[in-house]
Design an enzyme around this catalytic site. Structure first.
Site, PDB file in Angstrom:
ATOM      1  N   HIS A 121      -7.136  -7.336   4.773  1.00 58.79           N
ATOM      2  CA  HIS A 121      -7.663  -6.677   5.977  1.00 58.79           C
ATOM      3  C   HIS A 121      -8.183  -5.271   5.633  1.00 58.79           C
ATOM      4  O   HIS A 121      -9.258  -4.871   6.079  1.00 58.79           O
ATOM      5  CB  HIS A 121      -6.553  -6.540   7.032  1.00 58.79           C
ATOM      6  CG  HIS A 121      -6.258  -7.794   7.799  1.00 58.79           C
ATOM      7  ND1 HIS A 121      -7.218  -8.442   8.544  1.00 58.79           N
ATOM      8  CD2 HIS A 121      -5.103  -8.500   7.967  1.00 58.79           C
ATOM      9  CE1 HIS A 121      -6.657  -9.509   9.141  1.00 58.79           C
ATOM     10  NE2 HIS A 121      -5.384  -9.562   8.795  1.00 58.79           N
ATOM     11  N   GLU A 150      -9.579 -12.020   9.745  1.00 59.04           N
ATOM     12  CA  GLU A 150      -8.545 -12.920   9.234  1.00 59.04           C
ATOM     13  C   GLU A 150      -9.043 -13.690   8.008  1.00 59.04           C
ATOM     14  O   GLU A 150      -8.247 -14.035   7.126  1.00 59.04           O
ATOM     15  CB  GLU A 150      -8.103 -13.877  10.349  1.00 59.04           C
ATOM     16  CG  GLU A 150      -6.801 -14.596  10.084  1.00 59.04           C
ATOM     17  CD  GLU A 150      -5.554 -13.703  10.161  1.00 59.04           C
ATOM     18  OE1 GLU A 150      -5.671 -12.512  10.544  1.00 59.04           O
ATOM     19  OE2 GLU A 150      -4.470 -14.194   9.804  1.00 59.04           O
ATOM     20  N   HIS A 168      -2.056 -10.144   2.063  1.00 54.85           N
ATOM     21  CA  HIS A 168      -2.729 -10.413   3.333  1.00 54.85           C
ATOM     22  C   HIS A 168      -3.251  -9.110   3.951  1.00 54.85           C
ATOM     23  O   HIS A 168      -4.433  -9.001   4.297  1.00 54.85           O
ATOM     24  CB  HIS A 168      -1.727 -11.098   4.274  1.00 54.85           C
ATOM     25  CG  HIS A 168      -2.268 -11.474   5.602  1.00 54.85           C
ATOM     26  ND1 HIS A 168      -2.667 -12.756   5.916  1.00 54.85           N
ATOM     27  CD2 HIS A 168      -2.483 -10.750   6.728  1.00 54.85           C
ATOM     28  CE1 HIS A 168      -3.106 -12.801   7.161  1.00 54.85           C
ATOM     29  NE2 HIS A 168      -2.992 -11.588   7.681  1.00 54.85           N
ATOM     30  N   GLU A 169      -2.389  -8.117   4.056  1.00 54.35           N
ATOM     31  CA  GLU A 169      -2.777  -6.881   4.725  1.00 54.35           C
ATOM     32  C   GLU A 169      -3.797  -6.089   3.898  1.00 54.35           C
ATOM     33  O   GLU A 169      -4.684  -5.444   4.459  1.00 54.35           O
ATOM     34  CB  GLU A 169      -1.558  -6.027   5.054  1.00 54.35           C
ATOM     35  CG  GLU A 169      -0.503  -6.720   5.938  1.00 54.35           C
ATOM     36  CD  GLU A 169      -1.056  -7.285   7.243  1.00 54.35           C
ATOM     37  OE1 GLU A 169      -2.127  -6.844   7.692  1.00 54.35           O
ATOM     38  OE2 GLU A 169      -0.420  -8.202   7.814  1.00 54.35           O
TER      39      GLU A 169
END
Lengths: 505, 505
Positions: free
Chosen positions: B273, B299, B269-270
């Protein structure tokens, strides 16, 4: 203007504190950008980091040079003259004026010229050192000397042009006083080093000292000095340094080498710097007085913990069994006496950063003498290598094989930072004076160190040195702490006594 | 004004870029202060860090609100109208004007009031949550809603007062459009979740998954996504986040739990980003356009990598043998099919941050509906718990046992950050649209993922999304990347197809 705060006439003092808090915060932020760069930043962040730092430095300079700050300082100084004004108000205004004077007297074009010269000089120095080719560095050093003479010219009040450079690192120090102290130091050190050279050298330690275990032992020792887990960090860095982000956010760094224990001594050194910053009076937080007062006093703290404590017999009487347990292979069969001798080897060498406690100051004295002559104009840059090599022969009895191992070894001159070197040896001198005073005032000190208790010494240093921050200039601070002016004799006495015992002189 | 640069009439454009570079640098510095605080700062550095950050934020706000910046923007916008002006000049001036408008329209007293209300609300929320006592938090939430209504009142041009709040996180989004998208999303999700609930759940994985091995595998996966060792870092943090300090200094964080693989999914997820920030056109560096355009688009990137890639069958066809080798005890006997099902469990739960890919958006829709009603004044703060619990029953079929597991679970409202929550689900919606477009345009995508090759997808996202930075607002960006406006159908199709296969619906 009818609030209770303004009624007592401290309007300007409070406003000045707010402005100085901002300057202090900008300085701290710049320091954090630097810590991050040296410890955790990914390699390719470098270019952006240079821009970030330049922007913050420009902002900080703008705020420091803002004309309304000058007016505020004047008004605060006036208020501070009132009989009921808190004493810190006057000190804050006085130091703020001095900082501002430094920030504004050097014209912007000169600041830019120095930045440009430095940006050119650093890669040139790197290549010159790599190739041991002084001619490549020469024009850059000439330019830096010329620019520093211009800087000195901005401060005509000083008796000697080098005083202006020295003063920015060591407020209150003068070329004349340093020259005198260094002459006496040299007179004492040269025969001592010669006498030791005639004795058989201690047997060297044989590693390896596994890095993981060095980290463990280093941290244990750091904690005994005053490192606190919830307020300090220790990280790796190529060139170890200490940086306080706040009194309760102190960051030291280390570099580890499996072959020896240099990493552990570097930790002691950097924790000494950190304890200084951590011990400053909280009332000075964010006042621009809440940092170490000079590089020399700072270095006196790191040297005290690294040398007077960290290379002493009482200290290792406590720690050596632990060190033997941590490094059973390397130290299991080495008696404490041999270990203690081996960490106190004295040997004239070519490189300053590798020098021992007795020869270190001689490397610094050499640089000081050359810098003064360069600024006075009595030494041409072209003659630096010859002058360097001659002094190395005279003071340390070593022949310099090439400039890479001689006048090209340090980065400082590529930054144009003349006036910085002497503070290293002033730190040694001050650590000698402080150690003598501590021994006088703390009769149980050796016994405490033998018991692994460093708190007595730490609290004494906190009380006499750390607490004051920049409230007292170094000469005054030293007088209050030791009763004397700058004096090399206590250091020389300490070294003579130590090495006489170790080397049967 | 005769230099070649000024001759072509871009004096103001260049001057504006310089000013914006300063603002960008201040923003980056504030971000670094935050990264440091969350990852490496010693615990007791917190108080000083708060002051530092406040000073930098105040400086940044002062510079952003400086009247001369407004004049410069006007002049630069005028220059940008010239036929030969570089297209970026106009965009930069337009976005700078919008940022400045936001920074200046909210009066200073309101900013201060929000800061004070937030400082009071956070500890009150913490205690209220601890004790599951909404009454304790109620006055603080009332105050925050009141202040946000005042903020909305500063922007009377918006059709709906909630639009003004939404727009600061998601430029171009409106209450009406989000309401419509969320209604359709809800209509699709509720029956899907109900259908899955009727099927037998997948067998759960049994750890332990030792943290050291999770770090190893997490880093390997991160590298396959685009993590570069010399330009990225990964650290631990209590609440994982990503922060880019520069395009080549990207920092992601993770939290590890030995009992499951949530840490590895958090890394995916990170890194999603981080890839966004790393992929922005270098021409936008330090222009204030060189960051992600909105929270929703951001997101969408993290969700794409965590869900569409990281929970997909093709991805694990490549990685599962490696995972089995890393966790032989936990996974050695688990077939890929079972593993894949277990990382795609769907189960209505109480807590948003623990929600799965299918139920997550429903938690967000609930918050959006309550926020709009609060801002409209059609819902009283006192009625929030009842409204919350009712919606949880309607949408997810779960009973909320207490407010701690209900309307007190998130920190966002104590910050007064109304308008933030919807961007989480918009991210899901956009990731669905992007995934459909990528599948259309990259026919070999599944095969590439099966071969462990993520570069095709990463380069496509870079080209269609990352590269633009803030050049295009989200609606325009989405149209260029996918050919459509905001639309929940692709996400719903993807989820239906995935869960139909996994759960035999």
């Amino acid at each position: 203007m009818s609030s209770p705060e303004s009624a007592n006439g401290r309007v300007a003092a409070r406003a000045l504190r707010e402005r100085l808090a901002e300057l202090a915060d900008l300085g701290t932020t710049i320091a954090l950008l630097g810590w991050d760069r040296e410890t955790v930043m990914p390699e390719r962040g470098a270019e952006s980091r240079g821009e970030l730092t330049a922007t913050l430095e420009r902002l900080a300079h703008e705020r420091a040079a803002d004309p309304t700050l000058g007016d505020l300082i004047d008004a605060a100084a006036l208020e501070a003259g009132a009989p009921d004004a808190p004493p810190d108000d006057g000190v804050i205004a006085r130091i703020a004026r001095r900082d501002r004077d430094r920030a504004t007297r050097i014209p912007g074009e000169l600041v830019v010229a120095i930045a440009r010269a430095t940006a050119d000089a650093i890669p040139a120095w790197m290549q010159a050192r790599e190739e041991s080719d002084f001619a490549r560095f020469r024009p850059h050093l000439e330019r830096q000397v010329e620019l520093r003479r211009e800087v000195a010219g901005c401060f005509p009040d000083f008796a000697h042009p080098y005083d202006a450079l020295l003063d920015s690192f060591e407020p209150g120090a003068t070329t004349a006083s340093v020259r005198d102290v260094f002459a006496r130091l040299r007179e004492g050190l040269v025969p001592l080093v010669e006498a030791i050279a005639e004795r058989p050298p201690p047997s060297p330690l044989h590693g390896p000292f596994p890095v993981a275990e060095q980290r463990t032992l280093g941290l244990e020792i750091a904690r005994s000095f005053g490192f606190e887990d919830d307020a300090w960090r220790i990280d790796d860095a190529v060139h170890p340094f200490a940086q306080s982000i706040a009194r309760t956010d102190v960051r030291v760094t280390a570099r580890w080498n499996e072959a020896d224990l240099s990493g552990i001594f570097a930790v002691m050194h950097e924790v000494g710097h950190g304890l200084y910053e951590a011990g400053i009076d909280p009332a000075l937080d964010r006042t621009t007085l809440g940092t170490g007062v000079s590089l020399g006093i700072h270095e006196s703290q790191s040297r005290t913990w690294e040398n007077q404590v960290g290379r002493s017999r009482p200290f290792w009487e406590h720690w050596y069994p632990r060190a033997q347990a941590v490094f059973p292979e390397a130290l299991g069969d080495v008696p404490l006496e041999d270990f203690h001798r081996s960490i106190n080897v004295v040997r004239p060498t070519l490189i300053r950063v590798d020098a021992d406690e007795a020869t270190y100051a001689l490397h610094v004295i050499l640089r000081f003498e050359l810098e003064v002559a360069l600024i006075e104009g009595t030494l041409a840059v072209a003659d630096v290598p010859a002058a360097w090599n001659e002094r190395m022969r005279d003071m340390l009895g070593v022949e310099v094989p090439d400039d890479r191992h001689g006048c090209l070894q340090d980065i400082h001159w590529s930054y144009g930072e003349l006036g910085y070197f002497p503070t290293y040896a002033l730190g040694n001198v001050v650590s000698g004076q402080l150690w003598a005073a501590a021994q006088r005032e703390l009769p149980g000190l050796d016994a405490a160190l033998q018991a692994g208790d460093c708190s007595q010494l730490r609290e004494w240093l906190r009380r006499t040195i750390h607490h004051h921050g920049r409230r007292l200039d170094p000469p005054e601070l030293l007088r209050e702490a030791t009763g004397s002016d700058l004096d090399p004799e206590p250091l020389l006495d300490y070294l003579r006594e130590k090495y006489t015992a170790l080397y049967d002189l």
